[in-house]
Design a protein around this motif. Structure first.
Motif, mmCIF file in Angstrom:
data_model
loop_
_atom_site.group_PDB
_atom_site.id
_atom_site.type_symbol
_atom_site.label_atom_id
_atom_site.label_comp_id
_atom_site.label_asym_id
_atom_site.label_seq_id
_atom_site.Cartn_x
_atom_site.Cartn_y
_atom_site.Cartn_z
ATOM 1 N N ARG A 167 36.766 -46.558 61.850
ATOM 2 C CA ARG A 167 37.555 -45.443 61.328
ATOM 3 C C ARG A 167 37.831 -45.651 59.847
ATOM 4 N NH1 ARG A 167 43.282 -43.774 64.019
ATOM 5 N NH2 ARG A 167 44.111 -45.528 62.804
ATOM 6 N N LEU A 168 37.546 -44.619 59.038
ATOM 7 C CA LEU A 168 37.647 -44.729 57.587
ATOM 8 C C LEU A 168 38.565 -43.650 57.020
ATOM 9 C CD1 LEU A 168 33.828 -45.217 56.879
ATOM 10 C CD2 LEU A 168 35.547 -46.980 57.318
ATOM 11 N N LEU A 169 39.482 -44.066 56.168
ATOM 12 C CA LEU A 169 40.409 -43.142 55.511
ATOM 13 C C LEU A 169 40.183 -43.229 54.007
ATOM 14 C CD1 LEU A 169 42.819 -41.169 55.763
ATOM 15 C CD2 LEU A 169 44.335 -43.164 55.574
ATOM 16 N N SER A 170 39.719 -42.131 53.415
ATOM 17 C CA SER A 170 39.438 -42.113 51.980
ATOM 18 C C SER A 170 40.736 -42.004 51.189
ATOM 19 C CB SER A 170 38.528 -40.932 51.640
ATOM 20 O OG SER A 170 39.218 -39.701 51.829
ATOM 21 N N ALA A 171 40.647 -42.297 49.884
ATOM 22 C CA ALA A 171 41.824 -42.217 49.017
ATOM 23 C C ALA A 171 42.367 -40.793 48.954
ATOM 24 C CB ALA A 171 41.472 -42.721 47.619
ATOM 25 N N ASN A 172 41.479 -39.798 48.884
ATOM 26 C CA ASN A 172 41.928 -38.407 48.809
ATOM 27 C C ASN A 172 42.689 -38.001 50.057
ATOM 28 O OD1 ASN A 172 40.877 -37.924 46.260
ATOM 29 N ND2 ASN A 172 38.896 -37.206 47.040
ATOM 30 N N ARG A 173 42.184 -38.383 51.214
ATOM 31 C CA ARG A 173 42.862 -38.008 52.461
ATOM 32 C C ARG A 173 44.144 -38.794 52.652
ATOM 33 N NH1 ARG A 173 38.302 -36.474 56.952
ATOM 34 N NH2 ARG A 173 37.020 -35.178 55.580
#
Length: 256
Positions: A81-87
Motif C-alpha cells: 500500500r502506497l500513499l503519495s505526498a499529494n494524497r
C-alpha cells in the motif's frame, strides 16, 4: 485509486507473476482479503476478526495498491500500500502518525511516499514476489518524484518481546538515522525493561529494508492491536538498492 501505471511480469517457480496497480473496487477487496488472511487469520488476532474477512481502514481509499497476481490462477499473492505526498496532504496525515510524532520530517513531507501493509501469500514466499513489489515501489517513487520512502516495520511480540529487543539493539548499531530524521513513538515499546533474545530473528521485510539503505528513526512503538513492536523507517531513494528494478527491467524504458 488510479488506473494502472505499472505493468511487469516475471516467471517464478510457481508460474508467471504479474505486477500491476489495483484499479477497481474488486481488486481492492482482493488485496484486503489477502491482508486479512496474513495479518489476522494467520497471526490469530481474534480481536481484529470480522465477518467480512477484510483487513481495511480509512487509508485504503486514499492509497494506491501494488498487486502481484499469479497469472495461472489469477489469485492476488502479494500487495503493497502506497500513499503519495499529494494524497497525504489532502488526507492531512500519514498512517505512521498514528504511532509516531513526525514533526522533524515536516521539511521533507512533499517528497515522501509512505509504504505499508506489505503482504505476501504464505505459498509464494520464495523471494520473487517481494522483489517484484520492490521494483514496482521504486518505479512508483520515480513517477511521484519522491526522494524518501517512509513506513513502519513490525516485529511480532509472540515471544513476549525478547526478539524485538534483540532486533532493535542489533539494527540501530549500524542503521540509526541522522538526528534530523528522528521521530518519537506515542506509545513507546518498553524495550529497556526486557531481556534481549540470544539470537535475533530479523523479519524478512525489515532485513530487506536494511540491505537497501533504510534508517531506523528512533525507538519502537508498541502496537497492541497487531501485537507488535513497530520501527519507523526512512529510506532516501538514493540509497535504494537498484538491483530490484534492474532485475525485472521495470521503469527502465520510461526513465530512458
Amino acid at each position: 485509486m488510479q488506473t494502472s501505471i505499472i505493468q511487469a511480469d516475471v516467471r517464478a517457480a510457481s508460474g508467471k507473476l504479474v505486477l500491476s496497480m489495483a484499479s477497481t473496487p474488486e481488486e481492492l477487496r482482493e488485496v484486503q482479503r489477502l491482508r486479512y488472511k496474513v495479518f489476522i487469520d494467520t497471526m490469530g488476532l481474534s480481536a481484529l476478526q470480522n465477518a467480512d474477512g477484510l483487513d481495511s481502514d480509512e487509508f485504503d481509499e486514499h492509497c494506491d495498491h501494488l498487486i502481484v497476481r499469479d497469472a495461472d490462477s489469477l489469485m492476488v499473492v502479494g500487495t503493497y500500500r502506497l500513499l503519495s505526498a499529494n494524497r497525504a496532504r489532502k488526507l492531512g496525515r500519514l498512517y505512521s502518525e498514528g504511532e509516531f510524532d513526525l514533526g522533524r520530517l515536516n521539511n521533507i513531507r512533499g517528497r515522501i511516499v509512505e509504504a505499508g501493509r506489505a503482504c505476501i501469500h504464505p505459498d509464494y514466499r520464495g523471494g520473487s514476489v517481494i522483489m517484484l513489489l520492490w521494483s514496482g515501489l521504486a518505479e512508483y517513487m520515480r513517477r511521484e518524484n519522491a526522494e524518501f520512502l517512509v513506513g513502519c516495520a513490525s516485529i511480532s511480540l509472540a515471544d513476549g518481546g525478547h526478539n524485538a529487543v534483540a532486533v532493535y539493539q542489533q539494527l540501530i548499531a549500524k542503521n540509526l538515522a541522522p538526528i534530523e530524521y528522528r521521530v518519537t513513538p506515542h506509545l513507546p515499546f518498553p524495550f529497556s525493561k526486557l531481556e534481549a533474545a540470544q539470537k535475533p530473528q530479523v523479519p524478512a521485510l525489515l532485513k530487506g529494508y536494511m540491505r537497501s539503505g533504510a534508517w531506523i528513526c528512533g525507538d519502537p512503538a508498541w502496537d497492541p492491536d497487531f501485537e507488535s513492536a513497530d520501527l519507523f523507517l526512512l529510506m532516501p531513494l538514493a540509497n535504494l538498492d537498484s538491483r530490484y528494478a534492474r532485475h525485472y527491467g521495470v521503469g527502465e524504458q520510461q526513465a530512458a
